[in-house]
Write a protein that holds these residues in place. Structure first.
Motif, PDB file in Angstrom:
ATOM      1  N   GLY A 225       0.824  -1.140  -0.111  1.00  0.00           N
ATOM      2  CA  GLY A 225      -0.043  -0.046  -0.071  1.00  0.00           C
ATOM      3  C   GLY A 225       0.779   1.183  -0.060  1.00  0.00           C
ATOM      4  N   HIS A 228      -0.938   4.293  -1.668  1.00  0.00           N
ATOM      5  CA  HIS A 228      -2.124   4.819  -0.798  1.00  0.00           C
ATOM      6  C   HIS A 228      -1.453   5.401   0.295  1.00  0.00           C
ATOM      7  CE1 HIS A 228      -5.563   1.834  -1.422  1.00  0.00           C
ATOM      8  NE2 HIS A 228      -4.502   1.414  -2.230  1.00  0.00           N
ATOM      9  N   LEU A 297      -2.767  -3.604   2.262  1.00  0.00           N
ATOM     10  CA  LEU A 297      -3.899  -4.369   1.567  1.00  0.00           C
ATOM     11  C   LEU A 297      -4.104  -5.798   1.837  1.00  0.00           C
ATOM     12  CD1 LEU A 297      -3.622  -2.091  -1.629  1.00  0.00           C
ATOM     13  CD2 LEU A 297      -5.059  -1.842   0.335  1.00  0.00           C
ATOM     14  N   TYR A 319      -4.638   0.390   8.143  1.00  0.00           N
ATOM     15  CA  TYR A 319      -6.069  -0.390   7.623  1.00  0.00           C
ATOM     16  C   TYR A 319      -6.421  -1.611   8.577  1.00  0.00           C
ATOM     17  CZ  TYR A 319      -5.982   2.294   2.913  1.00  0.00           C
ATOM     18  OH  TYR A 319      -6.003   3.059   2.095  1.00  0.00           O
ATOM     19  N   GLY A 341      -8.230  -0.113   2.181  1.00  0.00           N
ATOM     20  CA  GLY A 341      -8.347   0.611   0.756  1.00  0.00           C
ATOM     21  C   GLY A 341      -9.126   1.789   0.895  1.00  0.00           C
TER      22      GLY A 341
END
Length: 626
Positions: A225, A228, A297, A319, A341
């Motif tokens: 990620g 992100h 993720l 996350y 996400g």
């Protein structure tokens, strides 16, 4: 860190990176150190790397043994059964079996779900197996095959979180344990953190207390990620020109990494981003950060980065990905869990901490206290002790079953059906012949090597290795023939060298000149000198001399037994015939006395009297007729 009386454990790491150390490697190293308080631990790595260096630095015996991995165990496909069968026939299986034969562990521990072959080798020999699951097996329609294989090869399964055990829900509960990672307090020195913070922040051009948001990963690829994180940073930069974003790690996907760098360059905020190479010393990295972000993720097995961030007293945002949820929820940080996400949700949580220094510092202080209570060393040792108490009786029973009474006689050469090492059976032990050179040096015969099942060999404890090196009294076989610079050939038997009087004597005991081992004179002298071994003409000559001595003795006795009258003309009473009868009687008594003496001597030899000298009949006959 252990004593020979402790049970033995072999721990197999799935990888050993030369440039960086992963979370799974750190967890195995930590468990090895903790198990060393109870067992004699040996770490096995597939190649040299940082893990091996760290293990040796801590005094852990470390061995390099190559073996392949089965990656389809992590992401199961329909090819998994076929790949599993191919793996069992891999050439490295023999090397693993040889390793287990020589070290004779009471327990084998294999790390990560892809590390199947060490578990299969241990199961083949009847050695108990513990399988550590440090990741979450991918949820596919073939995931049940992975679970079935683990259930077949493992006696116990340790998950580092509840998340890691979820795909294994069909396996019996009594086989499964949860032992989350921990750390040793002496690993980190909090007194150095202010200096480390100042140095690392200066490295990225920051000399004030502006907030630094950190991303750290040993291997950077898409599921970690990073894109992100960058997008979240760009969103914050639009409203906060003071925040800085630090990225540390090793790119595992060059194309992906290049796309992430382009995101930064095209954003117009590249001055607020820093990209640093992977730093194995985490004490040089975490102190510089104020907020640690883990936008994984993947359904992380645990999330060691989150644990480390909390240990260093940092605010952590992540996350909801597998074990990351367990860590933050159990330490009171559920507020900082973003939906997996959802970059917008991630941005809002990090924005709150970046914009409020007091709230950020308070969260960090609370985290440093909570992490010790939930995941500290005392909690870890309590769970580990519970696990060891459960398995200890089974380990004892398993060892007793493997070490059944020896099945093979002495001087047998044996090899397992799937292993490579040849063993020589001596006094109930199996002595491994270390290399092919050692086998040839001692003139061992491949035609005499018997093939048996690998599990049968475990009934014999492993003895000292047979090697062609000094001192030969220690490393050589117990029985063989050798010579020095001179012509004399000796039977080397249990520390004594018996010289053969002739080649016929050597042949009689089953040896020939092709089996003679050449030894240095100084090594030959370390063996005590025994009686000569005679046979053939030498032995016949000895028997003739013995008969002559007996006849001479009889003549002397007959002369003493004759008695004449005073006149000197006639024999004693009874006349000539009486004399002959008396002489024959005396001869019979002497003969019987000799027979009785020889029989008594033979009985004493059979009983193994300590006073009896070594006779030739006691020599072992090997390599020829029995």
């Amino acid at each position: 860190m252990s004593t020979p009386q402790q049970p033995k454990v072999l721990l197999f790491s799935h990888i050993c990176n030369p440039e960086h150390i992963t979370g799974a490697e750190k967890l195995l190293l930590f468990m090895t150190l903790e198990l060393g308080r109870h067992y004699a631990c040996t770490l096995v790595v597939p190649k040299e790397g940082l893990l091996a260096v760290e293990a040796r630095r801590h005094g852990i015996t470390t061995i390099v043994q190559s073996f392949p991995l089965l990656y389809d165990m992590y992401h199961p496909t329909d090819a998994l059964p076929r790949l599993h069968q191919e793996l069992l026939g891999h050439g490295d299986m023999a090397g693993l079996l040889d390793l287990l034969f020589i070290h004779e562990p009471d327990l084998v521990i294999t790390n990560t779900c892809v590390n199947l072959l060490p578990a299969a080798a241990a199961r083949k020999l009847g050695i108990p197996v513990t399988w550590i699951i440090a990741e979450t097996i991918q949820s596919t329609i073939f995931a049940s095959i992975s679970a079935e294989l683990m259930d077949a090869y493992a006696d116990w399964i340790i998950g580092i979180s509840e998340t890691t055990l979820q795909p294994l829900h069909r396996i019996r509960e009594r086989k499964k344990f949860v032992i989350p990672p921990s750390w040793h307090t002496d690993q980190y020195d909090a007194r150095e953190w202010p200096v480390k913070r100042q140095n690392k922040r200066a490295e990225i051009g920051i000399y004030d207390e502006r907030p630094v948001v950190g991303y750290i990963s040993s291997d950077i690829y898409a599921n970690k990620g990073l894109d992100h994180f960058i997008q979240m940073g760009i969103n914050i930069c639009e409203t906060n020109r003071m925040a800085h974003f630090m990225i540390t790690g090793k790119p595992a996907d060059a194309v992906y990494m290049e796309s992430c760098i382009q995101m930064i360059l095209l954003s117009g905020y590249s001055s607020q981003f820093s990209i640093l190479p992977f730093e194995p010393n985490i004490q040089s990295v975490y102190p510089a950060m104020d907020v640690v972000v883990i936008p994984s993720l993947l359904n992380e097995g645990f999330g060691l980065t989150a644990l480390e961030g909390l240990i260093f007293g940092k605010a952590v945002v992540a996350y909801r990905s597998g074990g990351l949820s367990e860590i933050l929820a159990s330490t009171g940080n559920e507020l900082f869990l973003a939906n997996k996400g959802d970059v917008r949700d991630l941005t809002s949580k990090v924005q709150y901490l970046v914009s409020d220094q007091i709230a950020r510092q308070q969260v960090g202080k609370t985290n440093s206290q909570a992490i010790g209570q939930v995941f500290g060393i005392d909690a870890y040792r309590s769970k580990l002790e519970h696990f060891l108490a459960r398995i200890r009786p089974h380990l004892q029973e398993s060892r007793a079953a493997r070490l059944s009474p020896p099945q093979f006689p002495n001087q047998f050469l044996l090899k397992g059906e799937a292993s490579h090492t040849v063993f020589l059976i001596e006094q109930g032990h199996k002595r491994p012949v270390s290399t092919g050179y050692d086998f040839q040096f001692y003139k061992l015969d491949w035609n005499r090597v018997g093939i048996v099942s690998d599990r049968q060999l475990t009934s014999h404890p492993t003895g000292l290795s047979i090697r062609a090196e000094e001192p030969f009294l220690k490393h050589a076989p117990a029985i063989y023939i050798a010579k020095g610079l001179g012509p004399t050939v000796y039977l080397m038997q249990h520390g004594i060298r018996y010289p053969f009087s002739s080649e016929a004597a050597m042949h009689h005991y089953g040896y020939n000149l092709d089996q003679v081992v050449q030894l240095p004179e100084k090594e030959l002298a370390t063996y005590a000198l025994g009686h000569p071994i005679v046979w053939g003409s030498s032995k016949a000559s000895t028997r003739r001399k013995s008969k002559i001595r007996v006849k001479r003795s009889l003549r002397k006795r007959l002369k003493k037994g004759t008695k004449l009258r005073r006149s000197g003309k006639r024999f004693a009473k009874g006349g000539f015939k009486a004399r002959r009868r008396k002489a024959a009687s005396r001869k019979m008594k002497v003969t019987k006395r000799g027979v009785r003496a020889r029989r008594a001597k033979s009985r004493r030899g059979a009983k193994g009297s300590a006073r009896q000298k070594v006779r030739h009949k006691s020599f072992a006959k090997v390599g020829g007729r029995k």
